[in-house]
Design a protein around this motif. Structure first.
Motif, PDB file in Angstrom:
ATOM      1  N   ALA A 102      13.061  -9.647  -3.815  1.00  0.00           N
ATOM      2  CA  ALA A 102      11.853  -8.909  -3.451  1.00  0.00           C
ATOM      3  C   ALA A 102      11.434  -9.205  -2.020  1.00  0.00           C
ATOM      4  O   ALA A 102      11.099  -8.290  -1.254  1.00  0.00           O
ATOM      5  CB  ALA A 102      10.721  -9.257  -4.418  1.00  0.00           C
ATOM      6  N   MET A 103      11.456 -10.474  -1.633  1.00  0.00           N
ATOM      7  CA  MET A 103      11.029 -10.840  -0.287  1.00  0.00           C
ATOM      8  C   MET A 103      12.017 -10.332   0.761  1.00  0.00           C
ATOM      9  O   MET A 103      11.622  -9.917   1.851  1.00  0.00           O
ATOM     10  CB  MET A 103      10.850 -12.356  -0.186  1.00  0.00           C
ATOM     11  N   ARG A 104      13.298 -10.352   0.427  1.00  0.00           N
ATOM     12  CA  ARG A 104      14.288  -9.790   1.351  1.00  0.00           C
ATOM     13  C   ARG A 104      14.052  -8.303   1.566  1.00  0.00           C
ATOM     14  O   ARG A 104      14.284  -7.771   2.651  1.00  0.00           O
ATOM     15  CB  ARG A 104      15.713 -10.014   0.821  1.00  0.00           C
ATOM     16  N   ALA A 105      13.593  -7.633   0.509  1.00  0.00           N
ATOM     17  CA  ALA A 105      13.361  -6.189   0.594  1.00  0.00           C
ATOM     18  C   ALA A 105      12.056  -5.851   1.301  1.00  0.00           C
ATOM     19  O   ALA A 105      11.802  -4.687   1.592  1.00  0.00           O
ATOM     20  CB  ALA A 105      13.367  -5.577  -0.803  1.00  0.00           C
ATOM     21  N   GLY A 106      11.220  -6.860   1.559  1.00  0.00           N
ATOM     22  CA  GLY A 106      10.000  -6.619   2.312  1.00  0.00           C
ATOM     23  C   GLY A 106       8.705  -6.823   1.562  1.00  0.00           C
ATOM     24  O   GLY A 106       7.623  -6.579   2.112  1.00  0.00           O
TER      25      GLY A 106
ATOM     26  N   ALA B 291       7.455   2.754   2.585  1.00  0.00           N
ATOM     27  CA  ALA B 291       7.437   3.890   3.508  1.00  0.00           C
ATOM     28  C   ALA B 291       6.259   4.809   3.216  1.00  0.00           C
ATOM     29  O   ALA B 291       5.629   5.355   4.137  1.00  0.00           O
ATOM     30  CB  ALA B 291       8.747   4.661   3.411  1.00  0.00           C
ATOM     31  N   ALA B 292       5.931   4.975   1.929  1.00  0.00           N
ATOM     32  CA  ALA B 292       4.803   5.830   1.558  1.00  0.00           C
ATOM     33  C   ALA B 292       3.479   5.242   2.020  1.00  0.00           C
ATOM     34  O   ALA B 292       2.541   5.975   2.350  1.00  0.00           O
ATOM     35  CB  ALA B 292       4.782   6.039   0.042  1.00  0.00           C
ATOM     36  N   GLY B 293       3.400   3.902   2.053  1.00  0.00           N
ATOM     37  CA  GLY B 293       2.141   3.254   2.409  1.00  0.00           C
ATOM     38  C   GLY B 293       1.958   2.980   3.884  1.00  0.00           C
ATOM     39  O   GLY B 293       0.841   2.704   4.329  1.00  0.00           O
ATOM     40  N   GLY B 294       3.034   3.019   4.648  1.00  0.00           N
ATOM     41  CA  GLY B 294       2.920   2.760   6.075  1.00  0.00           C
ATOM     42  C   GLY B 294       3.039   1.286   6.408  1.00  0.00           C
ATOM     43  O   GLY B 294       3.085   0.427   5.521  1.00  0.00           O
ATOM     44  N   PRO B 295       3.067   0.957   7.693  1.00  0.00           N
ATOM     45  CA  PRO B 295       3.387  -0.407   8.128  1.00  0.00           C
ATOM     46  C   PRO B 295       2.340  -1.461   7.795  1.00  0.00           C
ATOM     47  O   PRO B 295       2.636  -2.649   7.818  1.00  0.00           O
ATOM     48  CB  PRO B 295       3.537  -0.257   9.652  1.00  0.00           C
ATOM     49  N   HIS B 296       1.119  -1.043   7.504  1.00  0.00           N
ATOM     50  CA  HIS B 296       0.058  -2.027   7.270  1.00  0.00           C
ATOM     51  C   HIS B 296      -0.155  -2.339   5.790  1.00  0.00           C
ATOM     52  O   HIS B 296      -0.917  -3.245   5.456  1.00  0.00           O
ATOM     53  CB  HIS B 296      -1.252  -1.543   7.887  1.00  0.00           C
ATOM     54  N   MET B 297       0.484  -1.599   4.916  1.00  0.00           N
ATOM     55  CA  MET B 297       0.325  -1.853   3.484  1.00  0.00           C
ATOM     56  C   MET B 297       1.233  -2.996   3.041  1.00  0.00           C
ATOM     57  O   MET B 297       2.364  -3.118   3.498  1.00  0.00           O
ATOM     58  CB  MET B 297       0.658  -0.606   2.669  1.00  0.00           C
ATOM     59  N   ARG B 298       0.723  -3.825   2.145  1.00  0.00           N
ATOM     60  CA  ARG B 298       1.497  -4.923   1.574  1.00  0.00           C
ATOM     61  C   ARG B 298       1.830  -4.603   0.120  1.00  0.00           C
ATOM     62  O   ARG B 298       1.002  -4.054  -0.601  1.00  0.00           O
ATOM     63  CB  ARG B 298       0.710  -6.240   1.626  1.00  0.00           C
TER      64      ARG B 298
ATOM     65  N   ASP C  49      -4.547  -0.915   1.082  1.00  0.00           N
ATOM     66  CA  ASP C  49      -4.162  -2.151   1.765  1.00  0.00           C
ATOM     67  C   ASP C  49      -3.015  -2.828   1.025  1.00  0.00           C
ATOM     68  O   ASP C  49      -2.146  -3.454   1.638  1.00  0.00           O
ATOM     69  CB  ASP C  49      -5.350  -3.120   1.831  1.00  0.00           C
ATOM     70  N   VAL C  50      -3.047  -2.723  -0.303  1.00  0.00           N
ATOM     71  CA  VAL C  50      -2.070  -3.409  -1.152  1.00  0.00           C
ATOM     72  C   VAL C  50      -1.612  -2.478  -2.262  1.00  0.00           C
ATOM     73  O   VAL C  50      -2.427  -1.764  -2.860  1.00  0.00           O
ATOM     74  CB  VAL C  50      -2.675  -4.687  -1.783  1.00  0.00           C
TER      75      VAL C  50
END
Length: 219
Positions: free
Chosen positions: A93-97, A70-77, A48-49
């Motif tokens: 960091a926040m700009r990078a996602g 990308a390795a964790g997929g769209p639901h990982m934070r 999840d994180v």
């Protein structure tokens, strides 16, 4: 229970978190001590994180955030956990996602709270007090005011950037939770985003948080 992988090359610190976090309701699936290893355990465990130190012997994890995500997929934070306290790094960091940025000096309770909040879709920044005030817009002059937001919506946006939830925002502003939700929905609509995390990410990317002081002076 939140499921987490940890990337950090400080062995004693990692061992401590592996012992303590499960006692706080956070399962540590795997650890890694390099950026490459972190990408690998993220890919293998689908957490999840991903809680990741910024600086490793093989580089700056900020330069590899897209690869980690990308390795964790769209639901990982992704939450950056670091001794670096520079607001510019938080913005990057926040700009990078990244969903969160936590300074190690803030302690275990702040870290656990940050993990729980990002799991629920809330962005989090936890820095020492001076740096936290700077990232929330008390340094003037860097960003132009966003006139579409009301002064109260600016206040809500700055509180969202600290990871405050609705009840805390209501207490801080002296208004009801229903009114907070109304202001938050208003700012989401005006910013053209669908979540609090997206709003804070957009605000940091465009320096909108820095315009809060100007809005405050217009009240």
């Amino acid at each position: 229970m939140a499921r987490l992988v940890l990337g950090d090359d400080h062995a004693v610190f990692v061992d401590a978190l592996v012992t303590v976090l499960p006692q706080r309701g956070i399962e540590v699936l795997a650890t890694a001590d390099t950026i490459e290893g972190t990408v690998g355990v993220v890919r293998d465990n689908a957490p999840d994180v991903c809680l990741v130190e910024r600086f490793f012997v093989d580089g700056d994890s900020l330069d590899f955030l897209h690869e980690i995500m990308a390795a964790g997929g769209p639901h990982m934070r992704v939450v950056l956990l670091t001794a670096d306290r520079e607001p510019a790094a938080v913005r990057r960091a926040m700009r990078a996602g990244a969903a969160g940025y936590v300074n190690k000096m803030c302690g275990l309770t702040a870290l656990v709270e940050a993990v729980r909040k990002v799991c629920s879709g809330q962005p989090v920044t936890r820095l020492p007090a001076l740096a936290q005030r700077r990232i929330c817009g008390e340094d003037r002059g860097r960003g132009a005011p966003l006139e579409e937001l009301t002064p109260r919506e600016h206040e809500c946006l700055r509180l969202l950037a600290t990871g405050a939830h609705t009840a805390n925002m209501a207490r801080s502003l002296g208004i009801s939770t229903a009114t907070v939700r109304s202001h938050v929905q208003g700012l989401l609509t005006k910013l053209g985003v669908h979540s609090r995390l997206e709003a804070v990410t957009l605000a940091i990317r465009h320096s909108l948080l820095d315009s809060g002081d100007a809005a405050e002076r217009q009240r």
